[in-house]
Write a protein that holds these residues in place. Structure first.
Motif, PDB file in Angstrom:
ATOM      1  N   GLU A 127      14.764 -33.381  48.824  1.00 19.40           N
ATOM      2  CA  GLU A 127      15.326 -33.129  50.276  1.00 19.40           C
ATOM      3  C   GLU A 127      16.045 -32.261  49.816  1.00 19.40           C
ATOM      4  OE1 GLU A 127      16.926 -37.185  51.633  1.00 19.40           O
ATOM      5  OE2 GLU A 127      14.710 -38.428  51.561  1.00 19.40           O
ATOM      6  N   ILE A 128      17.423 -32.519  49.686  1.00 20.31           N
ATOM      7  CA  ILE A 128      18.714 -31.165  49.065  1.00 20.31           C
ATOM      8  C   ILE A 128      17.522 -29.734  49.406  1.00 20.31           C
ATOM      9  CG2 ILE A 128      19.843 -29.899  47.807  1.00 20.31           C
ATOM     10  CD1 ILE A 128      20.475 -33.267  48.727  1.00 20.31           C
ATOM     11  N   LYS A 129      16.482 -29.211  48.319  1.00 25.49           N
ATOM     12  CA  LYS A 129      16.077 -27.946  48.830  1.00 25.49           C
ATOM     13  C   LYS A 129      15.531 -27.678  50.022  1.00 25.49           C
ATOM     14  CE  LYS A 129      14.596 -27.697  43.954  1.00 25.49           C
ATOM     15  NZ  LYS A 129      13.143 -27.822  43.015  1.00 25.49           N
ATOM     16  N   ALA A 130      15.166 -28.838  51.313  1.00 27.13           N
ATOM     17  CA  ALA A 130      14.764 -28.775  52.562  1.00 27.13           C
ATOM     18  C   ALA A 130      15.980 -28.746  53.116  1.00 27.13           C
ATOM     19  CB  ALA A 130      13.841 -29.686  52.792  1.00 27.13           C
ATOM     20  N   ALA A 131      16.901 -29.003  52.915  1.00 30.27           N
ATOM     21  CA  ALA A 131      18.116 -29.266  54.027  1.00 30.27           C
ATOM     22  C   ALA A 131      18.406 -27.674  53.099  1.00 30.27           C
ATOM     23  CB  ALA A 131      19.128 -29.618  52.784  1.00 30.27           C
ATOM     24  N   VAL A 132      18.501 -27.236  52.227  1.00 32.52           N
ATOM     25  CA  VAL A 132      18.868 -25.611  52.350  1.00 32.52           C
ATOM     26  C   VAL A 132      18.046 -24.981  52.768  1.00 32.52           C
ATOM     27  CG1 VAL A 132      18.398 -24.034  49.878  1.00 32.52           C
ATOM     28  CG2 VAL A 132      19.798 -26.520  49.764  1.00 32.52           C
ATOM     29  N   ASP A 133      16.414 -25.139  52.584  1.00 30.73           N
ATOM     30  CA  ASP A 133      15.769 -23.995  53.242  1.00 30.73           C
ATOM     31  C   ASP A 133      16.067 -23.879  54.544  1.00 30.73           C
ATOM     32  OD1 ASP A 133      13.924 -23.558  50.865  1.00 30.73           O
ATOM     33  OD2 ASP A 133      12.922 -25.044  51.963  1.00 30.73           O
ATOM     34  N   TYR A 134      16.394 -25.741  55.590  1.00 35.82           N
ATOM     35  CA  TYR A 134      17.020 -25.104  57.062  1.00 35.82           C
ATOM     36  C   TYR A 134      18.020 -24.339  57.265  1.00 35.82           C
ATOM     37  CZ  TYR A 134      18.399 -27.264  60.987  1.00 35.82           C
ATOM     38  OH  TYR A 134      19.312 -27.760  62.860  1.00 35.82           O
ATOM     39  N   MET A 135      19.643 -24.387  56.810  1.00 41.44           N
ATOM     40  CA  MET A 135      20.449 -23.899  56.801  1.00 41.44           C
ATOM     41  C   MET A 135      20.335 -22.126  56.323  1.00 41.44           C
ATOM     42  SD  MET A 135      23.576 -26.047  54.703  1.00 41.44           S
ATOM     43  CE  MET A 135      22.385 -26.714  54.107  1.00 41.44           C
ATOM     44  N   ALA A 136      19.538 -21.415  55.704  1.00 45.28           N
ATOM     45  CA  ALA A 136      19.205 -20.341  54.862  1.00 45.28           C
ATOM     46  C   ALA A 136      18.020 -20.032  56.023  1.00 45.28           C
ATOM     47  CB  ALA A 136      18.847 -20.471  53.885  1.00 45.28           C
ATOM     48  N   LYS A 137      17.686 -20.453  56.934  1.00 41.35           N
ATOM     49  CA  LYS A 137      16.701 -19.669  57.459  1.00 41.35           C
ATOM     50  C   LYS A 137      16.816 -18.385  58.664  1.00 41.35           C
ATOM     51  CE  LYS A 137      15.931 -23.412  61.337  1.00 41.35           C
ATOM     52  NZ  LYS A 137      15.279 -23.895  61.711  1.00 41.35           N
TER      53      LYS A 137
END
Length: 137
Positions: A127-137
């Motif tokens: 979930e943390i990785k998914a949040a990073v992906d979301y913010m860094a897109k």
């Protein structure tokens, strides 16, 4: 005359202090008590403080990056608190240049002022990785 006025003022102040001294102590204790409490497992707790719902429900599907961002990350990354890269800005470009593996590592283990997992110890790494992906897109 001045001495009489001064004496009257002192008597008035004394009376007003007595009024506050007689105030119900339970009202004072209620007004100044700290918010929340700490409960130790196995001990009876008289006050149930609200718990932040940051972790995914047990047995449920992992949350999306957007859901984790909204629940956990937006408090700092929405406003850029203490240098946090703001969501949707060019702040992410130099960080993405270091590679997503580095971003994931920093998000999971903590980096600079950011605590590990942004303070959501119960959040799974995915979930943390998914949040990073979301913010860094």
């Amino acid at each position: 005359m001045k001495k009489l006025a001064l004496l009257a003022a002192l008597v008035g102040l004394s009376c007003s202090f007595n009024t506050y001294a007689k105030e119900d102590q339970s009202a004072v204790i209620e007004r100044i008590k700290p918010y929340g409490s700490v409960c130790v497992q196995g001990k009876e707790c008289s006050v149930k403080a609200p718990v932040a719902a940051a972790a995914a429900p047990a047995g449920g599907e992992p949350r999306s990056g957007e859901q984790v961002y909204t629940a956990v990350c937006a408090g700092c990354h929405g406003a850029g608190v203490m240098g946090a890269p703001k969501y949707g800005t060019a702040d992410w470009a130099p960080r993405k240049a270091k590679g997503m593996a580095t971003l994931y590592d920093h998000a999971i283990k903590g980096f600079n002022s950011m605590p590990a997992k942004g303070g959501c110890a119960a959040c799974p790494d995915e979930e943390i990785k998914a949040a990073v992906d979301y913010m860094a897109k």
